[in-house]
Design a protein around this motif. Structure first.
Motif, short mmCIF file in Angstrom:
data_model
loop_
_atom_site.label_atom_id
_atom_site.label_comp_id
_atom_site.label_asym_id
_atom_site.label_seq_id
_atom_site.Cartn_x
_atom_site.Cartn_y
_atom_site.Cartn_z
N GLY A 24 8.95 -5.29 -12.96
CA GLY A 24 9.48 -5.10 -11.60
C GLY A 24 8.44 -4.51 -10.66
O GLY A 24 8.41 -4.86 -9.47
N ALA A 25 7.58 -3.64 -11.17
CA ALA A 25 6.52 -3.07 -10.34
C ALA A 25 5.55 -4.15 -9.87
O ALA A 25 5.13 -4.16 -8.71
N PHE A 26 5.21 -5.08 -10.77
CA PHE A 26 4.33 -6.17 -10.40
C PHE A 26 4.97 -7.08 -9.35
O PHE A 26 4.32 -7.51 -8.40
N ARG A 31 5.55 -8.72 -3.59
CA ARG A 31 6.41 -8.85 -2.42
C ARG A 31 5.85 -8.06 -1.23
O ARG A 31 5.85 -8.54 -0.10
N LEU A 32 5.33 -6.86 -1.50
CA LEU A 32 4.81 -6.02 -0.41
C LEU A 32 3.47 -6.49 0.13
O LEU A 32 3.21 -6.37 1.33
N THR A 33 2.61 -7.01 -0.74
CA THR A 33 1.24 -7.31 -0.32
C THR A 33 0.92 -8.80 -0.23
O THR A 33 -0.06 -9.18 0.41
N GLY A 34 1.70 -9.62 -0.94
CA GLY A 34 1.39 -11.04 -1.00
C GLY A 34 0.31 -11.36 -2.03
O GLY A 34 -0.11 -12.51 -2.15
N SER A 38 -3.20 -7.86 -10.31
CA SER A 38 -4.46 -8.08 -11.03
C SER A 38 -5.65 -8.15 -10.06
O SER A 38 -6.80 -8.03 -10.49
N GLN A 39 -5.39 -8.30 -8.77
CA GLN A 39 -6.46 -8.36 -7.78
C GLN A 39 -6.87 -6.99 -7.25
O GLN A 39 -7.81 -6.88 -6.48
N ILE A 40 -6.19 -5.92 -7.70
CA ILE A 40 -6.53 -4.58 -7.24
C ILE A 40 -7.89 -4.20 -7.80
O ILE A 40 -8.16 -4.38 -8.99
N THR A 41 -8.75 -3.67 -6.94
CA THR A 41 -10.05 -3.17 -7.39
C THR A 41 -10.04 -1.65 -7.32
O THR A 41 -9.27 -1.05 -6.56
#
Length: 91
Positions: A24-26, A31-34, A38-41
Motif C-alpha cells: 500500500g505504501a508503494f 499515486r502522490l508522485t506519479g 524504485s526511482q527514489i535516489t
C-alpha cells in the motif's frame, strides 16, 4: 500493534510510530508522485520524505493506529532533521 514485519519506527515530537513497509505504501507513493518508489535516489529529500509518509500512513492502516498528518508537507513541518535522520527503511 507492531509485528515482526516492522523495520523501523518514526519519532515525531516524542511520539513513536511503527513503520511497516507494505505494498500500500508503494501504491500511495505512485499515486502522490506519479513515479515508482524504485526511482527514489538517496539525494532526493522530497521523495524520501514522501515515501516515509506513505509508509507511515499505510502502517497506521495496517496496525490500527491513528495517523495525524494529512500530507507529506504536514508531516515534514513537524519533523526535525535529527528525527528524519533516525529513520532507516530497508527495502
Amino acid at each position: 500493534m507492531q509485528d515482526q514485519q516492522s523495520t523501523s519506527s518514526l519519532i515525531i515530537q516524542g511520539q513513536s510510530y511503527p513503520l511497516v513497509i507494505t505494498m500500500g505504501a508503494f501504491l500511495e507513493f505512485k499515486r502522490l508522485t506519479g513515479r515508482e518508489a524504485s526511482q527514489i535516489t538517496t539525494d532526493d529529500l522530497s521523495d524520501t520524505i514522501t515515501f516515509i509518509y506513505c509508509v507511515a500512513r499505510s502502517s497506521a492502516r495496517r496496525e490500527g493506529y491513528e495517523w495525524p498528518y494529512e500530507s507529506p508537507e504536514a508531516m515534514a513541518d513537524m519533523m526535525t532533521p535529527d528525527e528524519l535522520s533516525q529513520v532507516t527503511l530497508a527495502l
